[in-house]
Design an enzyme around this catalytic site. Structure first.
Site, PDB file in Angstrom:
ATOM      1  N   SER A 121       0.838  -1.196   0.000  1.00  0.00           N
ATOM      2  CA  SER A 121       0.000   0.000   0.000  1.00  0.00           C
ATOM      3  C   SER A 121       0.876   1.250   0.000  1.00  0.00           C
ATOM      4  O   SER A 121       1.658   1.453  -0.932  1.00  0.00           O
ATOM      5  CB  SER A 121      -0.965  -0.045   1.192  1.00  0.00           C
ATOM      6  N   GLU A 126      -9.436  -6.035  -3.965  1.00  0.00           N
ATOM      7  CA  GLU A 126      -8.845  -4.874  -3.306  1.00  0.00           C
ATOM      8  C   GLU A 126      -9.884  -3.925  -2.709  1.00  0.00           C
ATOM      9  O   GLU A 126      -9.811  -3.531  -1.549  1.00  0.00           O
ATOM     10  CB  GLU A 126      -7.992  -4.078  -4.307  1.00  0.00           C
ATOM     11  N   HIS A 143      -7.884  -5.531   0.369  1.00  0.00           N
ATOM     12  CA  HIS A 143      -6.629  -4.778   0.405  1.00  0.00           C
ATOM     13  C   HIS A 143      -5.870  -5.076   1.702  1.00  0.00           C
ATOM     14  O   HIS A 143      -6.410  -4.937   2.788  1.00  0.00           O
ATOM     15  CB  HIS A 143      -6.946  -3.284   0.312  1.00  0.00           C
TER      16      HIS A 143
END
Length: 512
Positions: free
Chosen positions: A196, A326, A430
């Site tokens: 990320s 995600e 995610h």
């Protein structure tokens, strides 16, 4: 940027260290450090890789010491404000520390340097690399860096505006180059990896001139490098624009000038010194305002999209990927947990707001009848439109010059660490893959045997990549370059995926 606080629960893991045994001493350049030895590893925590930073100045080398320094406890977290998602807090700016975990014996081990995610909360010590070290026979370094307004503030005329956190990471990489041999690591075989915001940082280092030669391989897990945001796609009411990870130096310094005035520091001649005099906690309201890394400066000269399109990135092997679902994390956070799940009546309006006159075409491609709920429909089409399209574009650009391996983490039953309602399947959300690499107590408690087996295979792939530049290992399924490898539990869970088909990339290409 509320997204940073919301993602904290996904990106931060609690350290689960083994019980310490006898002490061990290593001697990096600055001075000797005493860590601990456990059954499988040596660990040294809280080593300063730079001096206590001056707020909004580039990091400087740490002062050397002669007496053996205790390295059995983590160093201070960088200033951050705890949230309901991450009970972390710190106001201590003396925070540029790293942690080294190494096998008990041996030299010349591959080195992995982890850049944690989020960008406004967290620290290197929140990730326990014991499984990576034990299974992969590697050295792992985890790093603190300045966060939010302390790492990315900008003001007209302020050198380094918007890049202080990135410069901290470069300082940590220089420390690794100069010192990791004392811990059994190979300074000529360093892999930089992150997820990320951490992957975003890795993508910046691939472009940053001063990062050249400081790492030899790169892993980007769910980077937002080339993502854009249609209106309302991240959260309700957010206007269309680029993902909030990059800003031009001009924009960052302009925002800094406006914010300084609001804090009573309006005089340009004294504004920076005025802000430096404020206690850290008074600047916490600006943490998410200054989360984005600035480009168009000496540290990061080019806008990332232009830099990658023009091939201005370092030529090292790259491992790049995303999770299968995600955007379910974001819809879960900003709709489901907010008590406002997407309804069938809302769905067409969301499409019109985000995509205008293309809404009907998209609704036909993603009909509600195909999904268990409108929230899942909205999340999955955005996974395809934002994440898959952006990741595929980045992969095409990198693979034109560099050895590239791509993956999709696809365990749709991955343990979830946020209290999403049972009616909302989180899938491979995610950050869901992070506990499969940094195996904490929660994962070992909640994961099934096939999931733990997947974790072992992923660790072998990641550390094999760190060792040789190719994600490979004895007994593992073959992973060709640029072929997307699906990573899921079960006997057929690891296989080559038709990424374009699974995410309808041909359809999205017709709407550009």
């Amino acid at each position: 940027m509320r997204i940073a606080a919301a993602l904290a629960a996904l990106l931060l893991l609690t350290t689960a260290c083994a019980a310490p045994e006898p002490a061990d001493v290593a001697s990096p350049d600055a001075g000797p450090v005493r860590g601990v030895v456990t059954e499988h590893q040596r660990q040294f925590l809280g080593i300063p890789y730079a001096a206590k930073p001056v707020r909004w100045q580039a990091p400087q080398p740490a002062e050397p010491w002669t007496e053996t320094r205790d390295a059995t406890k983590p160093g201070n977290l960088c200033p951050q404000e705890g949230t309901e998602y991450a009970k972390t807090s710190s106001t201590n700016e003396d925070c540029l520390f790293l942690n080294v975990t190494a096998p008990k014996t041996g030299e010349g081990k591959p080195v992995l340097v982890w850049i944690h995610g989020d960008g406004v909360v967290g620290g290197g010590s929140m990730f326990d690399p014991a499984a990576l070290v034990r299974t992969g026979d590697v050295v792992v370094v985890t790093v603190n860096y300045r966060l939010g307004v302390f790492g990315a503030f900008g003001y007209p005329g302020l050198a380094g505006s918007g890049t202080f956190g990135l410069q901290d990471q470069q300082a940590a990489l220089r420390w690794v180059r100069d010192n990791i041999e004392a811990f059994g690591g190979d300074p000529g075989n360093v892999t930089l990896f992150g997820e990320s915001y951490g992957a975003q940082s890795v993508s910046a280092h691939l472009l940053a001139p001063a990062s050249a030669g400081l790492f030899h391989k790169a892993v980007m897990q769910s980077p937002m490098t080339l993502l854009d945001l249609p209106a309302g796609s991240l959260m309700p009411g957010l206007e269309a624009g680029p993902w909030m990870a990059w800003r031009s130096t001009e924009e960052v310094t302009g925002v800094g000038s406006a914010m300084a005035a609001q804090f009573g520091c309006a005089d340009p001649a004294t504004a920076v010194d005025c802000l430096r005099a404020l206690p850290p906690e008074q600047l916490f309201p600006l943490m998410r305002v200054f989360q984005a890394v600035a480009y168009g400066n000496e540290v990061l000269p080019d806008a990332p999209d232009a830099g990658y399109e023009q091939g201005k990135f370092h030529q090292v092997p790259v491992l790049l990927g995303m999770t299968r679902d995600e955007h379910r994390a974001f819809v879960g956070l900003f709709y489901e947990l907010a008590g406002q799940p997407v309804t069938a009546e809302q769905y067409p309006q969301l499409l019109r707001t985000a995509f205008g006159d293309k809404a009907e075409q998209i609704a036909a491609e993603y009909p509600l009848s195909r999904f268990p709920s409108p929230s899942v429909a909205w999340a999955d089409l955005l996974t395809d439109r934002l994440w898959a399209r952006g990741t595929d574009r980045l992969a095409d650009l990198i693979s034109a010059r560099n050895p590239l391996y791509t993956y999709e983490f696809a365990d749709r039953e991955a343990p979830s660490y946020l209290p999403f309602p049972d009616t909302f399947p989180t899938g491979a959300y995610h950050a869901a893959e992070v506990p499969y690499l940094f195996r904490d107590a929660g994962f070992d408690r909640d994961a099934t045997p096939p999931q733990k087996e997947l974790s072992e295979k992923m660790i072998h792939y990641w550390t094999g990549f760190a060792r040789t530049g190719a994600p490979a290992g004895e007994g593992l399924p073959d992973w060709p370059r640029r072929a997307t490898q699906t990573l899921a539990p079960g006997p057929d869970g690891i296989r080559h995926a038709d990424f374009a088909r699974d995410h309808r990339l041909d359809f999205w290409a017709t709407l550009r």
